[in-house]
Design an enzyme around this catalytic site. Sequence first.
Site, PDB file in Angstrom:
ATOM      1  N   SER A 116       0.824  -1.218   0.000  1.00  0.00           N
ATOM      2  CA  SER A 116       0.000   0.000   0.000  1.00  0.00           C
ATOM      3  C   SER A 116       0.858   1.268   0.000  1.00  0.00           C
ATOM      4  O   SER A 116       2.019   1.262   0.396  1.00  0.00           O
ATOM      5  CB  SER A 116      -0.909   0.007   1.231  1.00  0.00           C
ATOM      6  OG  SER A 116      -1.666  -1.174   1.296  1.00  0.00           O
TER       7      SER A 116
HETATM    8  N1  SAH Z   1      -0.692  -5.068   3.965  1.00  0.00           N
HETATM    9  C1  SAH Z   1       0.032  -5.343   2.739  1.00  0.00           C
HETATM   10  C2  SAH Z   1      -0.750  -4.892   1.516  1.00  0.00           C
HETATM   11  C3  SAH Z   1      -1.316  -6.075   0.915  1.00  0.00           C
HETATM   12  S1  SAH Z   1      -2.329  -5.958  -0.493  1.00  0.00           S
HETATM   13  C4  SAH Z   1       1.414  -4.745   2.756  1.00  0.00           C
HETATM   14  O1  SAH Z   1       1.743  -3.988   3.681  1.00  0.00           O
HETATM   15  O2  SAH Z   1       2.202  -5.037   1.848  1.00  0.00           O
HETATM   16  C5  SAH Z   1      -3.631  -7.037   0.045  1.00  0.00           C
HETATM   17  C6  SAH Z   1      -3.250  -8.455   0.313  1.00  0.00           C
HETATM   18  O3  SAH Z   1      -4.398  -9.123   0.783  1.00  0.00           O
HETATM   19  C7  SAH Z   1      -2.747  -9.227  -0.895  1.00  0.00           C
HETATM   20  O4  SAH Z   1      -1.492  -9.769  -0.634  1.00  0.00           O
HETATM   21  C8  SAH Z   1      -3.807 -10.318  -1.061  1.00  0.00           C
HETATM   22  O5  SAH Z   1      -3.288 -11.547  -1.532  1.00  0.00           O
HETATM   23  C9  SAH Z   1      -4.345 -10.453   0.343  1.00  0.00           C
HETATM   24  N2  SAH Z   1      -5.673 -11.027   0.444  1.00  0.00           N
HETATM   25  C10 SAH Z   1      -6.724 -10.893  -0.399  1.00  0.00           C
HETATM   26  N3  SAH Z   1      -7.790 -11.585   0.053  1.00  0.00           N
HETATM   27  C11 SAH Z   1      -7.400 -12.183   1.216  1.00  0.00           C
HETATM   28  C12 SAH Z   1      -8.052 -13.018   2.156  1.00  0.00           C
HETATM   29  N4  SAH Z   1      -9.310 -13.430   1.994  1.00  0.00           N
HETATM   30  N5  SAH Z   1      -7.340 -13.447   3.234  1.00  0.00           N
HETATM   31  C13 SAH Z   1      -6.057 -13.068   3.415  1.00  0.00           C
HETATM   32  N6  SAH Z   1      -5.390 -12.279   2.549  1.00  0.00           N
HETATM   33  C14 SAH Z   1      -6.051 -11.824   1.469  1.00  0.00           C
END
Ligand code: SAH
Length: 266
Positions: A116
Amino acid sequence: MIAIRSNRRAAIAYLLALTFAGALASQVSAVSPAEVLLQGEASQKNTRRPVLDEDRRSRDDRAAMVRTQIASRGVRNEAVLATMGRVPRHEFVPTDQLRAAYEDGPLPIGHGQTISQPYIVAYMTEILRLEPGDRVLEIGTGSGYQAAILAELTKEVVSIEIIKPLAQAAAKRLEGLGYRNVTVLHGDGYFGMESAAPYDAIVVTAAATHVPPPLVAQLKPGGRMAIPVGETAWTQNLLLIEKDKDSKLTTRNLIPVRFVPLTRER
Ligand code: SAH
């Protein structure tokens, strides 16, 4: 669900690097003008120099990021600002994104996912009003960057990622950086992690079509949850859900946001 343990920052290596950078800086400034002709050769021999410059530059880049992207947009919490200035975001981005590590936006991390935007990470962290003793659940580990920020500010972080290679890479990265109070889990975060509940704070970093009831259930009375909710990629809002001591819920719609979707395990 598979637990991959990780751990907390050990500041010693970083402090040593800073001390050494300081020593080198004073050596460099002691060089007299008569020796300038030797600079090319001297800098070629000094193999450590680029590493130290990189270290110093990333600190400067982080300070600028905090000032121009985060504080300037209204994030005031001192602990959050200090943490954003300390955690090495460049360690959480792929090598081909290194140059953009401190830029004002999200970056691709593979598997169609993103780390993000720094401001959004700071803003979501601030609205959770974290205390050092808090236990936090994160849904969407991604790179592990938000988990590291949370781990610096609280006692314990549980983070769930649905894409296994991302979960594995994030766990390894967090461990390598010295975080000992983060547990990374591979699985569908929609259901949270009942066995470690309840949590003082929950942060969802992928956009859901609705607020998952299991997450609300796993929030402590007095707890806070930040979650982007929206039907499409273009109409998401960041919600702050608070559960009071009588478990009564209050929801506030804070800002429009754009996150990758919360997907579901089949
Ligand atoms: N917090 C992260 C940003 C991640 S983007 C950082 O600091 O880098 C969102 C993430 O959520 C992605 O990696 C995606 O694979 C994950 N995601 C999507 N749906 C999900 C779910 N149902 N359970 C767990 N993770 C999920």
